[in-house]
Design a protein around this motif. Structure first.
Motif, PDB file in Angstrom:
ATOM      1  N   ASP A 545      50.704  44.664  51.054  1.00 49.76           N
ATOM      2  CA  ASP A 545      51.195  43.302  50.840  1.00 49.76           C
ATOM      3  C   ASP A 545      50.024  42.339  50.756  1.00 49.76           C
ATOM      4  OD1 ASP A 545      53.854  43.748  50.717  1.00 49.76           O
ATOM      5  OD2 ASP A 545      54.157  43.619  52.893  1.00 49.76           O
ATOM      6  N   GLY A 546      50.032  41.478  49.750  1.00 49.51           N
ATOM      7  CA  GLY A 546      48.979  40.472  49.656  1.00 49.51           C
ATOM      8  C   GLY A 546      47.756  40.940  48.891  1.00 49.51           C
ATOM      9  N   ASP A 547      47.586  42.241  48.719  1.00 54.91           N
ATOM     10  CA  ASP A 547      46.459  42.735  47.924  1.00 54.91           C
ATOM     11  C   ASP A 547      46.805  42.667  46.442  1.00 54.91           C
ATOM     12  OD1 ASP A 547      44.897  43.245  50.038  1.00 54.91           O
ATOM     13  OD2 ASP A 547      44.990  45.450  49.908  1.00 54.91           O
ATOM     14  N   MET A 548      45.774  42.582  45.592  1.00 51.87           N
ATOM     15  CA  MET A 548      46.072  42.632  44.160  1.00 51.87           C
ATOM     16  C   MET A 548      46.359  44.082  43.780  1.00 51.87           C
ATOM     17  SD  MET A 548      42.439  42.123  42.218  1.00 51.87           S
ATOM     18  CE  MET A 548      41.814  40.740  43.145  1.00 51.87           C
ATOM     19  N   SER A 549      47.041  44.268  42.662  1.00 53.41           N
ATOM     20  CA  SER A 549      47.382  45.634  42.279  1.00 53.41           C
ATOM     21  C   SER A 549      46.104  46.406  41.954  1.00 53.41           C
ATOM     22  CB  SER A 549      48.307  45.625  41.065  1.00 53.41           C
ATOM     23  OG  SER A 549      47.569  45.368  39.893  1.00 53.41           O
ATOM     24  N   ALA A 550      46.202  47.724  42.091  1.00 59.76           N
ATOM     25  CA  ALA A 550      45.029  48.563  41.847  1.00 59.76           C
ATOM     26  C   ALA A 550      44.555  48.388  40.411  1.00 59.76           C
ATOM     27  CB  ALA A 550      45.380  50.027  42.125  1.00 59.76           C
ATOM     28  N   HIS A 551      45.517  48.227  39.495  1.00 66.24           N
ATOM     29  CA  HIS A 551      45.180  48.073  38.082  1.00 66.24           C
ATOM     30  C   HIS A 551      44.400  46.776  37.854  1.00 66.24           C
ATOM     31  CE1 HIS A 551      46.472  46.882  33.861  1.00 66.24           C
ATOM     32  NE2 HIS A 551      45.664  47.895  33.690  1.00 66.24           N
ATOM     33  N   MET A 552      44.870  45.702  38.481  1.00 73.07           N
ATOM     34  CA  MET A 552      44.191  44.411  38.370  1.00 73.07           C
ATOM     35  C   MET A 552      42.775  44.518  38.946  1.00 73.07           C
ATOM     36  SD  MET A 552      44.587  41.294  37.381  1.00 73.07           S
ATOM     37  CE  MET A 552      44.894  39.584  37.725  1.00 73.07           C
ATOM     38  N   ALA A 553      42.653  45.172  40.108  1.00 69.14           N
ATOM     39  CA  ALA A 553      41.340  45.303  40.744  1.00 69.14           C
ATOM     40  C   ALA A 553      40.378  46.058  39.831  1.00 69.14           C
ATOM     41  CB  ALA A 553      41.485  46.026  42.085  1.00 69.14           C
ATOM     42  N   ARG A 554      40.887  47.106  39.179  1.00 68.86           N
ATOM     43  CA  ARG A 554      40.039  47.880  38.262  1.00 68.86           C
ATOM     44  C   ARG A 554      39.573  47.015  37.102  1.00 68.86           C
ATOM     45  NH1 ARG A 554      43.465  52.012  39.196  1.00 68.86           N
ATOM     46  NH2 ARG A 554      44.737  51.617  37.370  1.00 68.86           N
ATOM     47  N   MET A 555      40.497  46.191  36.567  1.00 70.92           N
ATOM     48  CA  MET A 555      40.122  45.356  35.427  1.00 70.92           C
ATOM     49  C   MET A 555      39.067  44.327  35.815  1.00 70.92           C
ATOM     50  SD  MET A 555      43.190  44.674  32.834  1.00 70.92           S
ATOM     51  CE  MET A 555      44.010  43.515  33.833  1.00 70.92           C
ATOM     52  N   MET A 556      39.243  43.740  37.012  1.00 68.10           N
ATOM     53  CA  MET A 556      38.274  42.739  37.455  1.00 68.10           C
ATOM     54  C   MET A 556      36.909  43.390  37.640  1.00 68.10           C
ATOM     55  SD  MET A 556      40.249  39.831  38.294  1.00 68.10           S
ATOM     56  CE  MET A 556      39.654  39.019  39.731  1.00 68.10           C
ATOM     57  N   GLU A 557      36.907  44.617  38.162  1.00 63.19           N
ATOM     58  CA  GLU A 557      35.632  45.317  38.352  1.00 63.19           C
ATOM     59  C   GLU A 557      34.957  45.589  37.019  1.00 63.19           C
ATOM     60  OE1 GLU A 557      36.556  48.641  40.846  1.00 63.19           O
ATOM     61  OE2 GLU A 557      36.162  47.462  42.650  1.00 63.19           O
ATOM     62  N   GLN A 558      35.772  45.981  36.031  1.00 65.62           N
ATOM     63  CA  GLN A 558      35.215  46.237  34.696  1.00 65.62           C
ATOM     64  C   GLN A 558      34.597  44.968  34.123  1.00 65.62           C
ATOM     65  OE1 GLN A 558      38.494  47.804  32.455  1.00 65.62           O
ATOM     66  NE2 GLN A 558      38.445  49.753  33.557  1.00 65.62           N
ATOM     67  N   MET A 559      35.146  43.822  34.522  1.00 66.47           N
ATOM     68  CA  MET A 559      34.621  42.560  34.016  1.00 66.47           C
ATOM     69  C   MET A 559      33.439  42.080  34.847  1.00 66.47           C
ATOM     70  SD  MET A 559      38.284  40.782  33.272  1.00 66.47           S
ATOM     71  CE  MET A 559      37.658  39.130  33.114  1.00 66.47           C
ATOM     72  N   GLY A 560      33.003  42.921  35.782  1.00 64.69           N
ATOM     73  CA  GLY A 560      31.809  42.606  36.537  1.00 64.69           C
ATOM     74  C   GLY A 560      32.043  41.780  37.795  1.00 64.69           C
ATOM     75  N   GLN A 561      33.302  41.664  38.210  1.00 61.42           N
ATOM     76  CA  GLN A 561      33.585  40.895  39.420  1.00 61.42           C
ATOM     77  C   GLN A 561      33.539  41.822  40.642  1.00 61.42           C
ATOM     78  OE1 GLN A 561      35.820  37.729  39.686  1.00 61.42           O
ATOM     79  NE2 GLN A 561      36.432  37.470  37.561  1.00 61.42           N
ATOM     80  N   ALA A 562      32.952  41.317  41.705  1.00 62.52           N
ATOM     81  CA  ALA A 562      32.914  42.117  42.925  1.00 62.52           C
ATOM     82  C   ALA A 562      34.268  41.996  43.628  1.00 62.52           C
ATOM     83  CB  ALA A 562      31.803  41.620  43.835  1.00 62.52           C
ATOM     84  N   ILE A 563      34.905  43.117  43.854  1.00 63.65           N
ATOM     85  CA  ILE A 563      36.208  43.108  44.513  1.00 63.65           C
ATOM     86  C   ILE A 563      36.037  43.760  45.877  1.00 63.65           C
ATOM     87  CG2 ILE A 563      38.585  43.996  44.372  1.00 63.65           C
ATOM     88  CD1 ILE A 563      37.936  42.043  42.179  1.00 63.65           C
TER      89      ILE A 563
END
Ligand code: ADP
Length: 628
Positions: A545-563
């Motif tokens: 609960d409250g975490d972003m979805s795993a898919h979203m986290a992967r996309m943000m990482e691909q875009m160079g964001q530290a998650i």
């Protein structure tokens, strides 16, 4: 004496030329449309700049394009007295592909002409069309207001030369030395017909010698002998009733450099407090650089027939950037700049009315009996339209109705199901619109989370476009039905239902199992639960609960964001043989091995990358060996 400098084409240009010549051979006469279109743009630019600096006209009154030919020399010549180019501009514009998006596009080509020729449809043709008919092209140009002229010569293979020359008239002259089999273009009638077919609505006069070429005419080439061969009335100024589809199509191809037909055109004349005309086109094919920020084209802005600027992005929101056409306003000043456009009430009104017209046209297409046009549109531009839900709050509902998705009920990967269709066929007691997001269609379709929904006959939207995760975070409901991810933790209703049937003893046993697993891998999971959502798979992972979805986290990482690292919730299927096996094991080391194995395979099924894939394989092999 001027020296001749030789420059090499970029390799990509050679490739592009070959492809273009091959793909457009059966349409070879379009070279003239493309060159006339460039000439017309050059005249437009001169007229615009001369508004603030009359000296750029260099004393010439009339702006025109001249088309001539010489049977003996076997040349066709296209001349304009427009803005012209400096030497640097010639280098940058002709024979160079500066745009990084174009380069990337060309790198994707396979070299196999048959395979690549469909790609050409995504590419604006332009000046290179010369080489369909010519084996040598000479372009001589002088920028208005400057003295030095530049001559560019090329056979369209490998390299081109540059020379500094004299040129009395400002503007550009292009001499095409025709290939052996191109004699048809050395006929007055043939050229005239091409011009009136393709370029009638160029708003500048296009002139040709009055009489068929002969020695006499050649000897005394004076402007007196020229006659205008096109209508030279801007198409958008004419009443709809007097224009044919053919004329609309030709104008589209002229301004877009796209040789496909448009999917639809929308032509409106508005009178009243605001006065403007818009002629907008929806293309059939997405350009290769739809996602490239440097891309040009789009809408041309005119003020009382005077061209003001290309690519007037202020007139169209980003999600409709594929729309082509012309807007001609009577209410803007001639010296309007991009900055002024940004905060201008007239522009805002024209823009919102134009957006409405396009969305209405798309809505009409989406409701048509024959869906083929809308499907073509959706496959090409659907991803961009999805941006509209996020970008254009005022039209959110209208756009939502246009959206099409792949679903668990359709066996096709194509996005064909409207949200309304989904709602209409929901189960009687179904409260939400369910979806799953994943990196690919196959991953969405194969997700273990779908198992229970399949069993209960509940349809699930399968979302795998990059934009989808953002889309669903902005569109939380449709027609009063909430959109819910089937991987979110708040689908308890389904579990509660199954829990009711359990005895106290069962519940205790399950608690013991989840505790055991949680202790074994506590540093890797945020919780362990029993689920009733799986029927075939032993386990799945969901976001806490409250975490972003795993898919979203992967996309943000691909875009160079530290998650920050998020530990998932591991859910176990109590009816699965592997989970039963785990339940029966007491040995702590083994419990850990089994728990890790279940966690890792659940992550793999979600499309996650394992940190240590080799360890996973080792573990799996050890467990399998145990079983033999
Ligand atoms: P496009 O017209 O699609 O931009 P082209 O390859 O036809 O692509 O032309 C590239 C550029 O060269 C044009 O954008 C323009 O800046 C310049 N150009 C081409 N023809 C002319 C011309 N007749 N007069 C001035 N500039 C020209």
């Amino acid at each position: 004496m001027s020296s001749v400098e030789t420059h090499a084409f970029q390799t990509e240009v050679n490739q592009l030329l070959k492809l273009m010549i091959h793909a457009l051979y059966s349409n070879k006469e379009i070279f003239l449309r493309e060159l006339i279109s460039n000439g017309s743009d050059a005249l437009d630019k001169l007229r615009f700049e001369a508004v603030s600096d009359d000296s750029l006209n260099e004393g010439e009154e009339e702006l025109a394009i001249t088309v001539g030919f010489d049977k003996e020399a076997r040349t066709v010549t296209i001349t304009d007295n427009g803005i012209g180019m400096t030497r640097d501009e010639v280098i940058a514009n002709i024979g160079t592909i500066a745009n990084s998006g174009t380069k990337k596009f060309l790198e994707n080509m396979t070299g196999d002409q048959a395979k690549d020729s469909h790609l050409i449809g995504q590419f604006g043709v332009g000046f290179y069309a010369s080489f369909i008919v010519a084996d040598k092209v000479e372009l001589t140009t002088r920028k208005a207001g400057t003295t030095e002229a530049t001559k560019w010569t090329s056979a369209g293979e490998g390299d081109y030369t540059l020379e500094t020359v004299e040129k009395a008239q400002k503007g550009t002259e292009i001499v095409l030395h025709l290939k052996e089999d191109m004699d048809e273009f050395l006929e007055q009638m043939r050229l005239k017909t091409i011009i009136s077919t393709y370029s009638d609505h160029i708003s500048f006069p296009i002139k040709m010698l009055k009489t068929e070429w002969d020695e006499e005419a050649k000897a005394q080439k004076t402007t007196d002998e020229l006659e205008q061969v096109n209508k030279a009335t801007a198409i958008w100024t004419q009443p709809k009733s007097e224009l044919s589809d053919e004329e609309y199509k030709n104008f589209y191809q002229t301004i877009s450099h796209d040789f496909n037909e448009p999917l639809a055109h929308i032509h409106n004349k508005v009178e009243g407090t605001l006065e403007y005309t818009s002629l907008l086109y929806i293309p059939k094919k997405a350009p290769f650089d739809l996602y490239d920020r440097e891309r040009r084209y789009g809408l041309k802005l005119y003020v009382k027939r005077v061209f003001i600027m290309d690519d007037a992005e202020q007139l169209m929101p980003t999600y409709l950037r594929f729309v082509r056409g012309v807007i001609d306003s009577a209410d803007l000043p001639l010296n309007v700049s991009r900055e002024i456009l940004q905060s201008n009430k007239v522009v805002d009104k024209i823009r919102s009315a134009s957006v409405k017209r396009i969305l209405d046209e798309l809505t009409k297409l989406s409701k048509a009996e024959d869906q083929s046009s809308f499907e073509t549109f959706w496959d090409q531009f659907g991803q961009v339209i999805k941006e509209g839900v996020i970008e254009d709050f005022a039209n959110k509902d209208k756009i939502a109705k246009l959206l099409r998705f792949a679903t668990s009920k359709d066996d096709v990967q194509a996005q064909r199901v409207a949200l309304q269709t989904y709602v209409d066929r929901m189960q009687p007691d179904q409260e939400a619109i369910y979806f799953i997001t994943a990196d690919t269609h196959a991953a969405a379709k194969g997700s273990p989370h779908l198992e229970m929904f399949r069993k209960k006959g509940i349809e699930v939207l399968l979302l795998s476009d990059r934009i989808d995760e953002w889309l669903v975070s902005h569109m939380t409901e449709f027609e009063g039905k909430p959109l819910k991810s089937i991987t979110s933790a708040d689908l308890k209703a389904f579990d509660d239902e199954a829990e009711k049937e359990l005895t106290e003893e069962d519940k205790k046993a399950r608690e013991a199992l989840t505790e055991k697993v949680k202790n074994a891998i506590s540093d890797l999971v945020s919780d362990v639960k029993i689920t009733h959502r799986l029927t075939e798979s032993p386990a799945c992972v969901v976001s806490a609960d409250g975490d972003m979805s795993a898919h979203m986290a992967r996309m943000m990482e691909q875009m160079g964001q530290a998650i920050p690292k998020q530990n998932p919730v591991l859910e176990l299927n109590p009816d699965h043989a592997l989970v039963k096996k785990l339940d029966s094991i007491e040995d702590e080391a083994k419990v850990k091995q089994w728990s890790l194995f279940l966690l890792e395979q659940a992550q793999l099924a979600e499309g996650d990358q394992l940190e240590e894939p080799a360890e996973f394989i080792k573990r799996m092999n050890a467990l399998l060996s145990d079983m033999i």
